[in-house]
Enzyme design. Sequence first.
Site, PDB file in Angstrom:
ATOM      1  N   GLU A  58      -6.111   8.344   9.947  1.00 53.55           N
ATOM      2  CA  GLU A  58      -4.497   8.226  10.699  1.00 53.55           C
ATOM      3  C   GLU A  58      -4.463   8.591  12.223  1.00 53.55           C
ATOM      4  O   GLU A  58      -3.421   8.405  12.759  1.00 53.55           O
ATOM      5  CB  GLU A  58      -3.544   8.685   9.720  1.00 53.55           C
ATOM      6  CG  GLU A  58      -3.663   8.123   8.269  1.00 53.55           C
ATOM      7  CD  GLU A  58      -2.102   8.013   7.580  1.00 53.55           C
ATOM      8  OE1 GLU A  58      -1.302   8.918   8.101  1.00 53.55           O
ATOM      9  OE2 GLU A  58      -2.242   7.554   6.469  1.00 53.55           O
ATOM     10  N   TYR A  67      -0.595   8.400  -2.476  1.00 48.81           N
ATOM     11  CA  TYR A  67      -0.417   8.051  -4.130  1.00 48.81           C
ATOM     12  C   TYR A  67      -1.796   8.904  -4.601  1.00 48.81           C
ATOM     13  O   TYR A  67      -1.947   8.799  -5.929  1.00 48.81           O
ATOM     14  CB  TYR A  67      -0.700   6.639  -4.121  1.00 48.81           C
ATOM     15  CG  TYR A  67       0.376   5.627  -4.143  1.00 48.81           C
ATOM     16  CD1 TYR A  67       1.547   6.166  -3.501  1.00 48.81           C
ATOM     17  CD2 TYR A  67       0.519   4.366  -4.221  1.00 48.81           C
ATOM     18  CE1 TYR A  67       2.696   5.355  -3.318  1.00 48.81           C
ATOM     19  CE2 TYR A  67       1.540   3.501  -4.387  1.00 48.81           C
ATOM     20  CZ  TYR A  67       2.634   3.898  -3.717  1.00 48.81           C
ATOM     21  OH  TYR A  67       3.833   3.316  -3.734  1.00 48.81           O
ATOM     22  N   GLY A  68      -2.732   9.024  -3.887  1.00 51.63           N
ATOM     23  CA  GLY A  68      -4.174   9.502  -4.184  1.00 51.63           C
ATOM     24  C   GLY A  68      -4.006  10.857  -5.034  1.00 51.63           C
ATOM     25  O   GLY A  68      -5.111  11.100  -5.608  1.00 51.63           O
ATOM     26  N   ASP A  85       0.812  -1.284   0.227  1.00 52.47           N
ATOM     27  CA  ASP A  85       0.043  -0.114   0.031  1.00 52.47           C
ATOM     28  C   ASP A  85       0.949   1.202   0.055  1.00 52.47           C
ATOM     29  O   ASP A  85       2.165   1.204   0.291  1.00 52.47           O
ATOM     30  CB  ASP A  85      -0.909   0.009   1.094  1.00 52.47           C
ATOM     31  CG  ASP A  85      -1.871   1.312   1.326  1.00 52.47           C
ATOM     32  OD1 ASP A  85      -2.524   1.498   0.402  1.00 52.47           O
ATOM     33  OD2 ASP A  85      -1.758   1.786   2.227  1.00 52.47           O
ATOM     34  N   SER A  86       0.228   2.294  -0.277  1.00 52.31           N
ATOM     35  CA  SER A  86       1.158   3.545  -0.194  1.00 52.31           C
ATOM     36  C   SER A  86       1.544   3.790   1.155  1.00 52.31           C
ATOM     37  O   SER A  86       2.604   4.626   1.393  1.00 52.31           O
ATOM     38  CB  SER A  86       0.225   4.814  -0.733  1.00 52.31           C
ATOM     39  OG  SER A  86      -1.168   4.789   0.086  1.00 52.31           O
ATOM     40  N   CYS A 117     -11.433   3.125  -0.557  1.00 54.14           N
ATOM     41  CA  CYS A 117     -10.123   3.757  -0.131  1.00 54.14           C
ATOM     42  C   CYS A 117      -9.581   2.897   1.218  1.00 54.14           C
ATOM     43  O   CYS A 117     -10.518   2.637   1.849  1.00 54.14           O
ATOM     44  CB  CYS A 117     -10.041   5.428   0.171  1.00 54.14           C
ATOM     45  SG  CYS A 117      -8.607   5.800   1.045  1.00 54.14           S
ATOM     46  N   THR A 118      -8.231   2.606   1.297  1.00 52.69           N
ATOM     47  CA  THR A 118      -7.921   1.693   2.308  1.00 52.69           C
ATOM     48  C   THR A 118      -8.382   2.256   3.680  1.00 52.69           C
ATOM     49  O   THR A 118      -8.600   1.581   4.499  1.00 52.69           O
ATOM     50  CB  THR A 118      -6.459   1.617   2.653  1.00 52.69           C
ATOM     51  OG1 THR A 118      -5.795   2.966   2.317  1.00 52.69           O
ATOM     52  CG2 THR A 118      -5.705   0.859   1.118  1.00 52.69           C
ATOM     53  N   HIS A 119      -8.433   3.574   3.815  1.00 52.62           N
ATOM     54  CA  HIS A 119      -8.596   4.324   5.254  1.00 52.62           C
ATOM     55  C   HIS A 119     -10.144   4.174   5.564  1.00 52.62           C
ATOM     56  O   HIS A 119     -10.394   4.540   6.534  1.00 52.62           O
ATOM     57  CB  HIS A 119      -8.164   5.365   5.153  1.00 52.62           C
ATOM     58  CG  HIS A 119      -6.801   5.722   5.018  1.00 52.62           C
ATOM     59  ND1 HIS A 119      -5.837   5.392   4.030  1.00 52.62           N
ATOM     60  CD2 HIS A 119      -5.672   6.473   6.024  1.00 52.62           C
ATOM     61  CE1 HIS A 119      -4.590   5.794   4.451  1.00 52.62           C
ATOM     62  NE2 HIS A 119      -4.412   6.129   5.451  1.00 52.62           N
ATOM     63  N   CYS A 127      -3.887  -0.892  -1.890  1.00 55.95           N
ATOM     64  CA  CYS A 127      -4.162   0.548  -2.056  1.00 55.95           C
ATOM     65  C   CYS A 127      -5.122   0.611  -3.253  1.00 55.95           C
ATOM     66  O   CYS A 127      -5.049   0.210  -4.435  1.00 55.95           O
ATOM     67  CB  CYS A 127      -2.726   1.396  -2.511  1.00 55.95           C
ATOM     68  SG  CYS A 127      -2.975   2.995  -2.939  1.00 55.95           S
ATOM     69  N   ASN A 128      -6.158   1.297  -3.294  1.00 55.52           N
ATOM     70  CA  ASN A 128      -7.253   1.506  -4.064  1.00 55.52           C
ATOM     71  C   ASN A 128      -6.596   2.201  -5.323  1.00 55.52           C
ATOM     72  O   ASN A 128      -6.749   1.959  -6.587  1.00 55.52           O
ATOM     73  CB  ASN A 128      -8.408   2.167  -3.606  1.00 55.52           C
ATOM     74  CG  ASN A 128      -9.314   1.360  -3.038  1.00 55.52           C
ATOM     75  OD1 ASN A 128     -10.351   0.891  -3.532  1.00 55.52           O
ATOM     76  ND2 ASN A 128      -9.160   0.961  -1.725  1.00 55.52           N
ATOM     77  N   THR A 129      -5.755   3.405  -5.005  1.00 55.52           N
ATOM     78  CA  THR A 129      -5.264   4.198  -6.046  1.00 55.52           C
ATOM     79  C   THR A 129      -4.221   3.221  -7.001  1.00 55.52           C
ATOM     80  O   THR A 129      -4.263   3.411  -8.286  1.00 55.52           O
ATOM     81  CB  THR A 129      -4.481   5.483  -5.537  1.00 55.52           C
ATOM     82  OG1 THR A 129      -5.417   5.921  -4.658  1.00 55.52           O
ATOM     83  CG2 THR A 129      -4.217   6.480  -6.645  1.00 55.52           C
TER      84      THR A 129
END
Length: 266
Positions: A154, A44-45, A12-13, A186-188, A75-77
Amino acid sequence: MAHEPGAIGIFDSGVGGLTVFREVAHRLPHESIIYLGDTARVPYGTKSPETVIRYAQSCARLLLQREVKLLVVACNTASAFALESLWDTLDVPVIGVIEPGARAALRRTESGRIGIIGTQGTVTSGAYEDILRQLMPEAVVHSRPCPLFVPLAEEGWVEGDVPLAIARSYLHDLLECAIDTLVLGCTHYPLLKRTIGQVAGPGISLVDSAEETADVVKETIAHLGMQSPEAEGRHTFLVTDAPESFGRVARHFLGRELHEVEWVDV
Ligand code: DGL
């Protein structure tokens, strides 16, 4: 240097992909996992497709040097921009998060009206829309970037007045579009599921790409006969910058801090 041949590689980023790690580790306790967070180059987004592809290729290379048997692009991006390039160049199975999330959305929707939220890059790429329309041409898809959800997750600031106000503002237009399903692309965003759900209301089904992707990883490993022998899987965490800070922020994603995080150069 940690080395775990035959592990599952996840990258992931940064720290967000731990949502995917958590779900994979939960479903596959016997598998060793090497997680790489590209913390030196996050986010990355906001980056161009070319840059994200270059970063994704270098993360993949590092994990392949550690002889992973399967690669998960958490990572989705990176999944949106780099999956095809990784499929074309790597000789291990590569699983991204977009298609599992899109398929889950189609299983859940009744009206065919689906919302997608993600980074600016993921939304601009149209990757979710492309897969959804391939699988269901009559689907009506609306997308919206929600960049502030990333720092909120985060910080561990996922509930209360501020996240709620931000979620209301971001989701307002999507909710006007009569969607019945919303993909957390998105991961978050799974960390904000409660707040997002509160704003979306009970009539909208939330799709967590992390859970869906982990199901696909499990199925793929079984299908390809790649299971590890019965033993406790070992987990290795690598980052390209600031291991201590990654270890601390991990608490919000895993419920515990990570103390053994290794710095690597990609
Ligand atoms: N991991 C990214 C994603 O899922 C979010 C953070 C970033 O922008 O790098 O798209």
